[in-house]
Motif scaffolding. Structure first.
Motif, short mmCIF file in Angstrom:
data_model
loop_
_atom_site.label_atom_id
_atom_site.label_comp_id
_atom_site.label_asym_id
_atom_site.label_seq_id
_atom_site.Cartn_x
_atom_site.Cartn_y
_atom_site.Cartn_z
N GLN A 138 0.73 -1.25 -0.18
CA GLN A 138 0.04 0.03 0.24
C GLN A 138 0.96 1.21 0.06
OE1 GLN A 138 -2.61 -0.97 3.47
NE2 GLN A 138 -3.97 -2.07 2.01
N GLN A 139 2.16 0.93 0.18
CA GLN A 139 2.91 2.46 0.37
C GLN A 139 3.89 2.42 -1.14
OE1 GLN A 139 2.50 4.83 2.27
NE2 GLN A 139 1.05 3.30 3.20
N ASP A 140 4.40 3.57 -1.48
CA ASP A 140 5.35 3.49 -2.75
C ASP A 140 6.80 3.55 -2.17
OD1 ASP A 140 3.23 3.49 -4.57
OD2 ASP A 140 2.97 5.58 -4.45
N TYR A 141 7.02 2.63 -1.58
CA TYR A 141 8.35 2.39 -0.68
C TYR A 141 9.08 1.04 -0.94
CZ TYR A 141 6.60 6.39 1.97
OH TYR A 141 6.07 7.42 2.69
N PRO A 142 9.03 0.74 -2.44
CA PRO A 142 9.36 -0.78 -2.60
C PRO A 142 10.68 -0.77 -2.63
CG PRO A 142 8.79 0.25 -4.66
CD PRO A 142 8.70 1.20 -3.67
N GLY A 143 11.64 -0.01 -2.65
CA GLY A 143 13.06 -0.15 -3.01
C GLY A 143 13.37 -0.35 -4.45
N VAL A 144 14.50 -0.57 -4.88
CA VAL A 144 15.07 -0.73 -6.15
C VAL A 144 15.80 -1.94 -6.39
CG1 VAL A 144 16.21 0.36 -8.15
CG2 VAL A 144 14.87 1.68 -6.50
N TYR A 145 15.51 -2.69 -7.28
CA TYR A 145 16.48 -3.99 -7.83
C TYR A 145 17.39 -3.31 -8.90
CZ TYR A 145 14.35 -7.85 -5.46
OH TYR A 145 14.27 -8.97 -4.46
N PHE A 146 18.62 -3.61 -8.92
CA PHE A 146 19.75 -3.18 -9.85
C PHE A 146 20.14 -4.41 -10.46
CE2 PHE A 146 19.47 0.28 -6.52
CZ PHE A 146 19.54 1.21 -7.43
N LYS A 147 20.66 -4.07 -11.71
CA LYS A 147 21.54 -4.97 -12.39
C LYS A 147 22.94 -4.69 -12.43
CE LYS A 147 20.07 -5.81 -16.78
NZ LYS A 147 19.89 -5.85 -18.20
N VAL A 148 23.86 -5.34 -12.32
CA VAL A 148 25.12 -5.03 -12.34
C VAL A 148 25.64 -4.97 -13.60
CG1 VAL A 148 27.31 -5.56 -11.18
CG2 VAL A 148 25.30 -6.05 -9.73
N LEU A 149 26.25 -3.75 -14.16
CA LEU A 149 26.82 -3.60 -15.35
C LEU A 149 28.34 -4.02 -15.22
CD1 LEU A 149 24.52 -0.90 -16.70
CD2 LEU A 149 24.09 -3.18 -17.04
N GLN A 150 28.82 -3.43 -14.01
CA GLN A 150 30.12 -3.51 -13.81
C GLN A 150 30.25 -3.79 -12.42
OE1 GLN A 150 32.56 -0.61 -15.66
NE2 GLN A 150 34.11 -0.38 -13.82
N THR A 151 31.19 -4.93 -12.37
CA THR A 151 31.21 -5.65 -10.78
C THR A 151 32.31 -4.91 -10.06
OG1 THR A 151 32.79 -7.45 -11.77
CG2 THR A 151 30.67 -7.84 -11.85
N GLY A 152 32.30 -4.93 -8.91
CA GLY A 152 33.23 -4.49 -7.96
C GLY A 152 32.76 -4.49 -6.47
N TYR A 153 33.71 -3.76 -5.70
CA TYR A 153 33.46 -3.72 -4.41
C TYR A 153 32.59 -2.43 -3.75
CZ TYR A 153 36.09 -7.68 -3.16
OH TYR A 153 36.44 -8.95 -3.11
N VAL A 154 31.72 -2.46 -2.82
CA VAL A 154 31.10 -1.21 -2.43
C VAL A 154 31.30 -1.10 -0.87
CG1 VAL A 154 28.54 -0.32 -2.26
CG2 VAL A 154 29.52 -1.16 -4.53
N LYS A 155 31.15 -0.08 -0.30
CA LYS A 155 31.28 -0.08 1.21
C LYS A 155 30.30 1.17 1.70
CE LYS A 155 35.43 2.89 1.49
NZ LYS A 155 35.34 3.25 0.09
N ALA A 156 30.29 1.04 2.88
CA ALA A 156 29.14 2.27 3.77
C ALA A 156 30.29 3.45 3.36
CB ALA A 156 29.07 1.89 4.87
N GLY A 157 29.29 4.47 3.14
CA GLY A 157 30.09 5.97 2.86
C GLY A 157 30.23 6.31 1.49
N ASP A 158 30.39 5.02 0.58
CA ASP A 158 30.29 5.32 -1.02
C ASP A 158 29.17 6.23 -1.16
OD1 ASP A 158 32.68 3.98 -0.96
OD2 ASP A 158 31.98 2.12 -1.98
N THR A 159 29.45 6.95 -2.46
CA THR A 159 28.34 7.76 -2.96
C THR A 159 27.96 6.97 -4.49
OG1 THR A 159 29.48 9.65 -2.28
CG2 THR A 159 27.87 9.93 -4.20
N LEU A 160 26.50 6.92 -4.37
CA LEU A 160 25.78 6.42 -5.52
C LEU A 160 25.41 7.74 -6.43
CD1 LEU A 160 24.10 3.80 -6.66
CD2 LEU A 160 22.12 4.86 -5.59
N GLU A 161 26.12 7.56 -7.41
CA GLU A 161 26.05 8.76 -8.37
C GLU A 161 25.18 8.49 -9.66
OE1 GLU A 161 29.07 11.54 -11.16
OE2 GLU A 161 29.59 10.13 -9.70
N GLN A 162 24.18 9.10 -10.03
CA GLN A 162 23.40 8.80 -11.13
C GLN A 162 24.34 9.21 -12.46
OE1 GLN A 162 19.30 9.94 -11.44
NE2 GLN A 162 19.14 9.18 -13.48
#
Length: 186
Positions: A138-162
């Motif tokens: 009932q809410q529009d808060y489903p989150g987002v699934y992503f496809k990985v186009l380029q693999t690699g490591y991610v950590k807290a504090g990183d920036t998600l840039e469009q």
């Protein structure tokens, strides 16, 4: 957008109303970087490959801002990041502004937004309350699934840039609203 937490989980078997349920929804924040691979997050358990993991659902992101809404409904829960089964808890992930096909960069990783998450009974198991499944619809808060186009490591504090936008495509929220109507979850 900033990555607040990276989350992975182990396969867990629980007794739910007399039935043994196997799930990977119990995800918890980890300090070490996580590796986003083509079909999943390395070392993260996926128990039902029909609905989770795979190329179009390799990584699940959820907004930290949405937690505030749910905390009001479930004030007695012991809240932890990863509660919704997300791999990435992102400070302000807005499904109404992200279009299917939009691409994002996090360090060396490139992700493409593919679809919203549809709740299943395992979310109810995680919350120990099946009401959450209908409330989630009932809410529009489903989150987002992503496809990985380029693999690699991610950590807290990183920036998600469009890095690319496809404004002619439906937003993740619009896709979710359509799914909700199809399922009669209005």
């Amino acid at each position: 957008m900033k990555i607040i937490s990276t989350n992975i989980g182990n396969k867990k078997e629980i007794n739910w109303k007399g039935k043994l349920v196997t799930t990977g929804i119990y995800k918890f924040s980890v300090k070490d970087p996580i590796f986003l691979d083509i079909e999943d997050v390395r070392d993260d358990s996926i128990c039902d490959r029909k609905y989770h993991g795979g190329i179009d659902q390799a990584v699940y992101g959820y907004s930290l801002k949405h937690y505030d809404y749910w905390k009001e409904l479930y004030p007695n829960l012991e809240w932890e990041l990863g509660m919704f089964g997300e791999n990435l808890t992102i400070d302000d992930l807005d499904e109404s502004k992200i279009h299917v096909g939009d691409t994002f960069k996090i360090g060396e990783v490139v992700l493409e937004a593919t679809k919203p998450r549809q709740p299943c009974m395992k979310l109810g198991v995680r919350f120990n309350n099946m009401k959450i499944v209908k409330q989630f619809w009932q809410q529009d808060y489903p989150g987002v699934y992503f496809k990985v186009l380029q693999t690699g490591y991610v950590k807290a504090g990183d920036t998600l840039e469009q890095i690319k936008s496809y404004p002619k495509n439906k937003t993740i929220a619009e896709v979710y609203q359509s799914k909700r109507e199809e399922k009669g979850e209005n």
